[in-house]
Design an enzyme around this catalytic site. Sequence first.
Site, PDB file in Angstrom:
ATOM      1  N   HIS A  71      -5.885  -0.663  21.108  1.00 51.46           N
ATOM      2  CA  HIS A  71      -4.795   0.171  21.628  1.00 51.46           C
ATOM      3  C   HIS A  71      -3.694   0.451  20.609  1.00 51.46           C
ATOM      4  O   HIS A  71      -3.079   1.501  20.646  1.00 51.46           O
ATOM      5  CB  HIS A  71      -4.231  -0.448  22.909  1.00 51.46           C
ATOM      6  CG  HIS A  71      -5.242  -0.491  24.018  1.00 51.46           C
ATOM      7  ND1 HIS A  71      -5.394  -1.562  24.869  1.00 51.46           N
ATOM      8  CD2 HIS A  71      -6.205   0.400  24.363  1.00 51.46           C
ATOM      9  CE1 HIS A  71      -6.387  -1.322  25.720  1.00 51.46           C
ATOM     10  NE2 HIS A  71      -6.904  -0.132  25.428  1.00 51.46           N
TER      11      HIS A  71
ATOM     12  N   CYS B   7      -5.314 -65.198  -7.430  1.00 51.99           N
ATOM     13  CA  CYS B   7      -6.016 -64.404  -6.411  1.00 51.99           C
ATOM     14  C   CYS B   7      -5.108 -64.126  -5.220  1.00 51.99           C
ATOM     15  O   CYS B   7      -5.279 -63.126  -4.531  1.00 51.99           O
ATOM     16  CB  CYS B   7      -7.302 -65.093  -5.975  1.00 51.99           C
ATOM     17  SG  CYS B   7      -7.099 -66.800  -5.503  1.00 51.99           S
TER      18      CYS B   7
ATOM     19  N   CYS C 258      -1.657  -2.152   8.391  1.00 53.12           N
ATOM     20  CA  CYS C 258      -1.621  -0.726   8.076  1.00 53.12           C
ATOM     21  C   CYS C 258      -2.895  -0.090   8.635  1.00 53.12           C
ATOM     22  O   CYS C 258      -3.996  -0.455   8.225  1.00 53.12           O
ATOM     23  CB  CYS C 258      -1.527  -0.508   6.575  1.00 53.12           C
ATOM     24  SG  CYS C 258      -1.630   1.235   6.143  1.00 53.12           S
TER      25      CYS C 258
ATOM     26  N   CYS D 130       0.870  -1.164   0.000  1.00 56.12           N
ATOM     27  CA  CYS D 130       0.000   0.000   0.000  1.00 56.12           C
ATOM     28  C   CYS D 130       0.915   1.224   0.000  1.00 56.12           C
ATOM     29  O   CYS D 130       2.104   1.094   0.249  1.00 56.12           O
ATOM     30  CB  CYS D 130      -0.934  -0.022   1.216  1.00 56.12           C
ATOM     31  SG  CYS D 130      -0.111   0.375   2.760  1.00 56.12           S
TER      32      CYS D 130
ATOM     33  N   HIS E 182      -9.487 -70.164  -2.176  1.00 53.76           N
ATOM     34  CA  HIS E 182      -9.611 -68.916  -2.909  1.00 53.76           C
ATOM     35  C   HIS E 182      -9.344 -67.761  -1.937  1.00 53.76           C
ATOM     36  O   HIS E 182      -9.746 -67.806  -0.784  1.00 53.76           O
ATOM     37  CB  HIS E 182     -11.027 -68.817  -3.493  1.00 53.76           C
ATOM     38  CG  HIS E 182     -11.265 -67.552  -4.252  1.00 53.76           C
ATOM     39  ND1 HIS E 182     -10.446 -67.146  -5.283  1.00 53.76           N
ATOM     40  CD2 HIS E 182     -12.229 -66.597  -4.122  1.00 53.76           C
ATOM     41  CE1 HIS E 182     -10.909 -65.987  -5.759  1.00 53.76           C
ATOM     42  NE2 HIS E 182     -11.982 -65.633  -5.066  1.00 53.76           N
TER      43      HIS E 182
ATOM     44  N   HIS F  87       2.066   6.889  13.298  1.00 55.37           N
ATOM     45  CA  HIS F  87       2.876   5.690  13.042  1.00 55.37           C
ATOM     46  C   HIS F  87       1.953   4.653  12.411  1.00 55.37           C
ATOM     47  O   HIS F  87       1.275   3.914  13.124  1.00 55.37           O
ATOM     48  CB  HIS F  87       3.476   5.151  14.346  1.00 55.37           C
ATOM     49  CG  HIS F  87       4.462   6.093  14.976  1.00 55.37           C
ATOM     50  ND1 HIS F  87       4.921   5.936  16.270  1.00 55.37           N
ATOM     51  CD2 HIS F  87       5.085   7.198  14.479  1.00 55.37           C
ATOM     52  CE1 HIS F  87       5.777   6.909  16.552  1.00 55.37           C
ATOM     53  NE2 HIS F  87       5.907   7.695  15.482  1.00 55.37           N
TER      54      HIS F  87
ATOM     55  N   CYS G 228       4.571  -1.461  17.180  1.00 55.11           N
ATOM     56  CA  CYS G 228       4.668  -0.336  16.254  1.00 55.11           C
ATOM     57  C   CYS G 228       5.974  -0.453  15.476  1.00 55.11           C
ATOM     58  O   CYS G 228       7.019  -0.779  16.043  1.00 55.11           O
ATOM     59  CB  CYS G 228       4.631   0.979  17.031  1.00 55.11           C
ATOM     60  SG  CYS G 228       4.853   2.407  15.935  1.00 55.11           S
TER      61      CYS G 228
ATOM     62  N   CYS H 270      -2.456  -3.766  21.966  1.00 50.49           N
ATOM     63  CA  CYS H 270      -3.258  -4.885  21.506  1.00 50.49           C
ATOM     64  C   CYS H 270      -4.246  -4.428  20.435  1.00 50.49           C
ATOM     65  O   CYS H 270      -4.643  -3.273  20.388  1.00 50.49           O
ATOM     66  CB  CYS H 270      -3.963  -5.563  22.668  1.00 50.49           C
ATOM     67  SG  CYS H 270      -5.034  -4.464  23.560  1.00 50.49           S
TER      68      CYS H 270
ATOM     69  N   CYS I 243      -3.102  -1.708  28.326  1.00 52.63           N
ATOM     70  CA  CYS I 243      -3.957  -2.497  29.224  1.00 52.63           C
ATOM     71  C   CYS I 243      -3.231  -3.671  29.889  1.00 52.63           C
ATOM     72  O   CYS I 243      -3.846  -4.417  30.656  1.00 52.63           O
ATOM     73  CB  CYS I 243      -5.195  -2.991  28.481  1.00 52.63           C
ATOM     74  SG  CYS I 243      -4.834  -4.215  27.213  1.00 52.63           S
TER      75      CYS I 243
ATOM     76  N   CYS J   7       0.484  -5.544  26.413  1.00 54.25           N
ATOM     77  CA  CYS J   7       0.062  -4.250  25.875  1.00 54.25           C
ATOM     78  C   CYS J   7       0.491  -3.113  26.812  1.00 54.25           C
ATOM     79  O   CYS J   7       0.321  -3.205  28.027  1.00 54.25           O
ATOM     80  CB  CYS J   7      -1.455  -4.271  25.721  1.00 54.25           C
ATOM     81  SG  CYS J   7      -2.140  -2.679  25.227  1.00 54.25           S
TER      82      CYS J   7
HETATM   83 ZN   LIG Z   1      -1.665   1.519   3.990  1.00 48.81          ZN
HETATM   84 ZN   LIG Z   2      -4.293  -3.217  25.179  1.00 52.84          ZN
HETATM   85 ZN   LIG Z   3       4.805   4.168  17.353  1.00 53.71          ZN
END
Ligand SMILES: [Zn+2]
Ligand SMILES: [Zn+2]
Ligand SMILES: [Zn+2]
Lengths: 538, 108
Positions: free
Chosen positions: A72, A169, A95, A6, A492, A82, A59, A67, A49, A46
């Site tokens: 978050h 057989c 993204c 992208c 047989h 970011h 990130c 999370c 949390c 996270c």
């Molecule tokens: Zn993107």
């Molecule tokens: Zn979180």
């Molecule tokens: Zn960041």
Amino acid sequence: MSLSGCPHVAAFKKSKGTKPFRIIQAFFVSCSSVENVKRKARAGSCHVCQQCNQRLHACLTCVFFGCYTMGHIQDHARSTKHNLAVDMTHGTVFCVPCGDYVYDSEFEQISQEERLNCSKFHGSSVQGFSAWEATGYEIELLRRNPTRKKVSGSSTIGLRGLINLGNTCFMNCIVQALTHTPLLRDFFLSDKHHCENERSRDNCLVCEMTRVFQEFYSGIRSVHIPYRLLHLVWTHARHLAGYEQQDAHEFFIAALDVLHRHCKGHNGASGNNPNHCNCIIDQIFTGGLQSDVTCQACKGISTTVDPFWDISLDLGPSSSSNSAPLPVPIIVPTPLPDFSLDSNSSGSSTSSSSLHNGDSGLMSPPGFDDVPHSLDDCLRRFTRPEYLGSSAKIKCSVCQNYQESTKQLTMKTLPLVACFHLKRFEHSSRFRKKISTFISFPHELDMTPYMSTHRRANGLSHHPRSNRTTTSDNQYSLFAVVNHHGSLEAGHYTCYVRQHQDQWFKCDDALITKASVHDVLQSEGYLLFYHKRILEYE
Amino acid sequence: MQTTIMADYGDRKIKDAQMRASINQKLVETGEKERLKELLRNKLIESGWRDELKAHCKEVVRRKGLEHVTVDDLVAEITPKGRELVPDEVKRELLHRIRAFLAQQSNI
Ligand SMILES: [Zn+2]
Ligand SMILES: [Zn+2]
Ligand SMILES: [Zn+2]
Ligand SMILES: [Zn+2]
Ligand SMILES: [Zn+2]
Ligand SMILES: [Zn+2]
């Protein structure tokens, strides 16, 4: 969903390159050093949390873990611009502005490399799984052969009758059993046999088996005429040549032997199985039989392990059983007891006291009826200690004297496919006869009680099943049964084979009819084929 | 009465979360998590789970059109089916492994 990146990914790579991505992969997704593993363990929650199991993302621009489920990481991306985050479980790139995961070939390449390092680092015995990607050659093949066959649950692909070429057989039923051996089918249909010698191809039984498998699974339903196969077996196993009725078990062992010999080039001493050969036959059929000979004087045990392709089981009363083992390439040492040691006709245990004092007063009288009625009975008898008799003194490897001894056979290693041969034909110098007793056999078989580790530990106790360990590794499922009908002279062979998970068919030369599990289990089995339910990776 | 139960419940929730976090940390630290993932991946492949789910995904993508489906859509659609299709044996084996692992860890 975009498969070609992208604008945000392109912009990111332009300003920062792929390095941040690789660092996150190596540090927090697929770790391949002690340091990184520790770091990942500490960092795994996270920043908002503190939860660790809500699809954690890292990130790609700064040090931040958030999370996905609680939003978050998305909040972080929006407030800081970011845009990109890496899923810390799967290593994929999300993204935020685009609202989806984005695939970029460079990133994919990197995460694959790191994943490989990771699995090496963790000492994984298996190469990390990667999906099949068609090579140029394979794409070309697919283009040139546009017909696709989908095998559905009710498909009859794989079922084909075989013409009886005059008392053949015995061969037809073995071909049916082999073509329905799942691992063998996978091997042949994926074209795994690479013939050593170009010129001898017409002479190679493995090549011929490849053709037979292709014939069977081509979707054609007309009968197949296995004359080439028969011809090849005749040329390579001369004792089977001729048009008289042969023994299906003998043919089975001979066929395995010829196949094993023709695999040469792939055979190597490196095989894990007791036959030390890594050809497909040995990988599938070879198990290890442990023989413990216990000296009655010093109680010392001499242990040997021999490879086997099948287990031949006596059906007659043990005191009169006097049959010689068949001349097979791998001879399974069949217990030939002179006396029955086991006065317990239920066969549930072998008491150590009667064994160890070797007093003939404790022996069963000759002719004592302890004929087996089930596969379990046969296997229990096969693996119980046998007194070898006072005339058969064996040199003890511990005390170095010739002493009376007992011998016990147990399964040291189990094959992937276990073939049980119920010895219905008694050949001796005095008579030839067929034993037609019904021997029951199960649909699912647990081999744990006959394992060396289990049997030896318990064979001497009074509660053979007390500390039974149930491991799924020793579980087997029935997939083929060969039956012999009629007498020794005018007999047989037919065969039941399993298709898919649970459909059974009866193969009677050219004729194939649907059967029920009940039919199979009520039949007079001669050869019973079981395969392991769970395959371990090597 | 009511409030103490609520307090206990809240307490337990926090404790559960802490426990979960420390178990997760141990699993990662020892490399057991990677091994479990690999085991699970292999078991799911050999049981046919992967193929079945893949076919299901293809179906969803075909229905919605590649340009209009996000990974989230896909996850939402196939998760129930994916959970349901995991063979009991695989669940049992994994549970067994995790139990065995936890039994070895004295300091959790
Ligand atoms: Zn993107
Ligand atoms: Zn979180
Ligand atoms: Zn960041
Ligand atoms: Zn060949
Ligand atoms: Zn071999
Ligand atoms: Zn001795």
